[in-house]
Every structure is written in structure tokens, then in C-alpha cells.
Design a protein around this motif. Sequence first.
Motif, mmCIF file in Angstrom:
data_model
loop_
_atom_site.group_PDB
_atom_site.id
_atom_site.type_symbol
_atom_site.label_atom_id
_atom_site.label_comp_id
_atom_site.label_asym_id
_atom_site.label_seq_id
_atom_site.Cartn_x
_atom_site.Cartn_y
_atom_site.Cartn_z
ATOM 1 N N PRO A 190 198.595 74.436 8.367
ATOM 2 C CA PRO A 190 197.783 73.865 8.684
ATOM 3 C C PRO A 190 198.674 72.971 9.823
ATOM 4 C CG PRO A 190 197.494 73.331 6.539
ATOM 5 C CD PRO A 190 198.333 73.956 6.569
ATOM 6 N N ALA A 191 197.889 72.660 10.925
ATOM 7 C CA ALA A 191 198.473 72.599 12.407
ATOM 8 C C ALA A 191 198.275 71.411 12.428
ATOM 9 C CB ALA A 191 197.173 73.041 13.640
ATOM 10 N N GLU A 192 198.800 70.434 12.960
ATOM 11 C CA GLU A 192 198.463 69.134 13.427
ATOM 12 C C GLU A 192 197.831 69.229 13.908
ATOM 13 O OE1 GLU A 192 201.804 65.660 16.120
ATOM 14 O OE2 GLU A 192 202.495 67.600 15.941
ATOM 15 N N ILE A 193 197.130 67.419 13.538
ATOM 16 C CA ILE A 193 195.947 66.862 14.084
ATOM 17 C C ILE A 193 196.223 65.838 14.371
ATOM 18 C CG2 ILE A 193 193.826 66.306 13.917
ATOM 19 C CD1 ILE A 193 194.312 69.319 13.882
ATOM 20 N N THR A 229 191.688 77.817 10.033
ATOM 21 C CA THR A 229 191.672 79.364 10.318
ATOM 22 C C THR A 229 190.584 80.373 11.182
ATOM 23 O OG1 THR A 229 190.309 80.046 7.915
ATOM 24 C CG2 THR A 229 192.946 79.366 8.370
ATOM 25 N N THR A 284 194.470 67.741 20.777
ATOM 26 C CA THR A 284 193.511 68.983 19.407
ATOM 27 C C THR A 284 192.783 68.526 18.955
ATOM 28 O OG1 THR A 284 194.166 67.442 17.447
ATOM 29 C CG2 THR A 284 196.054 68.814 18.590
ATOM 30 N N HIS A 316 196.426 78.980 10.841
ATOM 31 C CA HIS A 316 195.807 77.815 11.027
ATOM 32 C C HIS A 316 195.688 77.207 13.092
ATOM 33 C CE1 HIS A 316 194.810 75.763 7.453
ATOM 34 N NE2 HIS A 316 195.107 76.748 6.504
ATOM 35 N N CYS A 317 195.114 77.061 13.896
ATOM 36 C CA CYS A 317 194.885 76.304 15.051
ATOM 37 C C CYS A 317 194.241 75.070 14.857
ATOM 38 C CB CYS A 317 194.699 77.478 15.668
ATOM 39 S SG CYS A 317 192.675 78.017 15.666
ATOM 40 N N ASP A 318 194.150 74.373 15.881
ATOM 41 C CA ASP A 318 193.548 73.402 16.239
ATOM 42 C C ASP A 318 192.062 72.665 17.274
ATOM 43 O OD1 ASP A 318 195.441 73.373 18.199
ATOM 44 O OD2 ASP A 318 196.397 71.290 18.189
ATOM 45 N N GLY A 372 201.946 80.883 11.814
ATOM 46 C CA GLY A 372 200.800 79.396 11.066
ATOM 47 C C GLY A 372 199.892 80.136 10.048
ATOM 48 N N GLN A 388 189.916 69.341 13.516
ATOM 49 C CA GLN A 388 190.543 70.090 12.423
ATOM 50 C C GLN A 388 191.999 71.209 12.369
ATOM 51 O OE1 GLN A 388 186.146 70.595 11.646
ATOM 52 N NE2 GLN A 388 187.097 70.318 9.472
ATOM 53 N N SER A 389 191.821 71.399 11.629
ATOM 54 C CA SER A 389 193.036 72.543 11.634
ATOM 55 C C SER A 389 191.789 73.621 10.634
ATOM 56 C CB SER A 389 193.970 72.337 10.690
ATOM 57 O OG SER A 389 194.400 73.596 10.978
#
Length: 273
Positions: free
Chosen positions: A242-245, A189, A183, A153-155, A238, A186-187
Motif C-alpha cells: 500500500p502507498a502512504e496516505i 491497486t 495524496t 498500489h498508488c494514491d 509498489g 485511499q491506496s
Amino acid sequence: MSILVTGARGSVARGLVSLLAARGVPHRLASRAPDTPDAVHCDLGDPATFPGALAGARSVFLYAEASAIDAFVKEAVTAGVEHVVLLSSSSVLAPGAADSPLAAAHLAVEEALLASPLRTTLLRPGSFASNALGWARSLKSGRPVHLPHPGSHCDPVHEADLAEAAFAVLTDPALAGRAYHLTGPQSLTFATQLAILGGVLGTPARFEAVTAEQWKAEVDGYIPGPYAEALLDYWAAGDGIPAEITDAVEHLTGHPARSFETWAHDHAEAFRA
């Protein structure tokens, strides 16, 4: 009071300059290799270029180059600069940031600025949506993108949102002097980003899962080994998480962060043969 915008060739700097020009805010561009008459020479690794670039500036939009940051801070104070907005990275928030090739330079610049008398605002974006441009060559040739961690995941954040955030903190004193974790909305992939790209392009954007060693062999020669290892560790951490948003983009710009789909539409031509 003039704003000096370093890194004039960078996408965030270009967007910021457009906003400043449209609103009549006095500013100057600075670049290591100025290619327009209105740009001044400022190599962030060469202190000899600092006095001329900083003359008359009261605020600076700064890219994170650590090699001469102490000299830059000293010259900025001497020149009468009052406020520096640093384009940093959310990687500085991770444990062990000082030892990470992904974060160390950003952290060193942050620390030098925060230890100085300069008012400092830190913009800490997560993943640039524009990182997806690294897939353009494969997609244009019809080959699958090789991913060691397709479920990571990334943001992804749009560079236009970063430019607007920088404009906000440079022109509204009430927003300055803080740190902002920026960010996208959305997180996502890597696999989902490619599916979104495929939908925008109207053709499947395929990927193939590869091992870390296969990927390292493919990028050898243009991604240094330690940096490649750090990227692999980051993606592995990751994978499936999920990444922090955050809502920092909306707080600074007054509108929700642009989606990755919007970014894909804005850059679709870069992926077409």
C-alpha cells in the motif's frame, strides 16, 4: 498583487484559474502556446519569454520544467516575485531521486527554488487520478487494459484537490513556505481502480496481466525507454505494498480528499465510446 499561473493548458492550472477568477483574485495565465486573449506567452524552456510573463507578478504557480530553471529564478527575482508555488512530485522523496527519470526534473527545480531568495511552497502529489485516462482507448474499444503489475498500489489524487491546495497556499501566507505531500484518500491497486471504473460505467473494465517486455513493446514510440523502465521499477516496488496516505489535502482545503470513485464519475464520458 497578481498571480502568474503557468501551464495554462494543464488540468491543475485550469482548476486553479477557475478558483482565482471566482474569488476575484488578480491573476494571469501563461502558456507555451497561448490560445486565449488573456494568456501570456511563457515557454518554461525559453528564457526569452520570462520577462514579459513575469512583469507585475508577485506570486507564481509553476510547473516543473528544469531546462531553464536557473534563468527563470533569476528573472523572477529581478521582476520582484515574492512567492513561487511549485507543482512537484512525491517521487522526489524516493531514494535515488536525482537519478530517476520520474523525479530528476522535479528535484532539480525544487533545489533551484530552495537555493534562491524566493519564498517557495512545494506541492508534491503522488499519483494523479487522471493517469487512468491512459486506459480510455482500450475500455472504449472493449479491449482489456494491459497491466504489467495489476497489484501495484498508488494514491490517486483528484486534480480538483490539487487546484484547491494550490489556491490555498497562494492566498493564505500562513500556509506558504512549506512542502506538502498530497495524496488521495485511499491506496488502490490498478486492478481495484479498474473495478471502480467498471462500477461507475456500468460495464466491466477488464484487464490482462502482461509481462514487462510485452508492455514495453506496446508503449514503444510514445513512452521513452528510460521512462518506461522507471515506471516498471516503480510499479514493481509498489506491487502488493500500500502507498502512504496523507491528510495534506484536507489540511489545505478543509475537506477530505476526493475519492477515485468521485474522479471516475467526474470523467466517465472519457471512457464511453
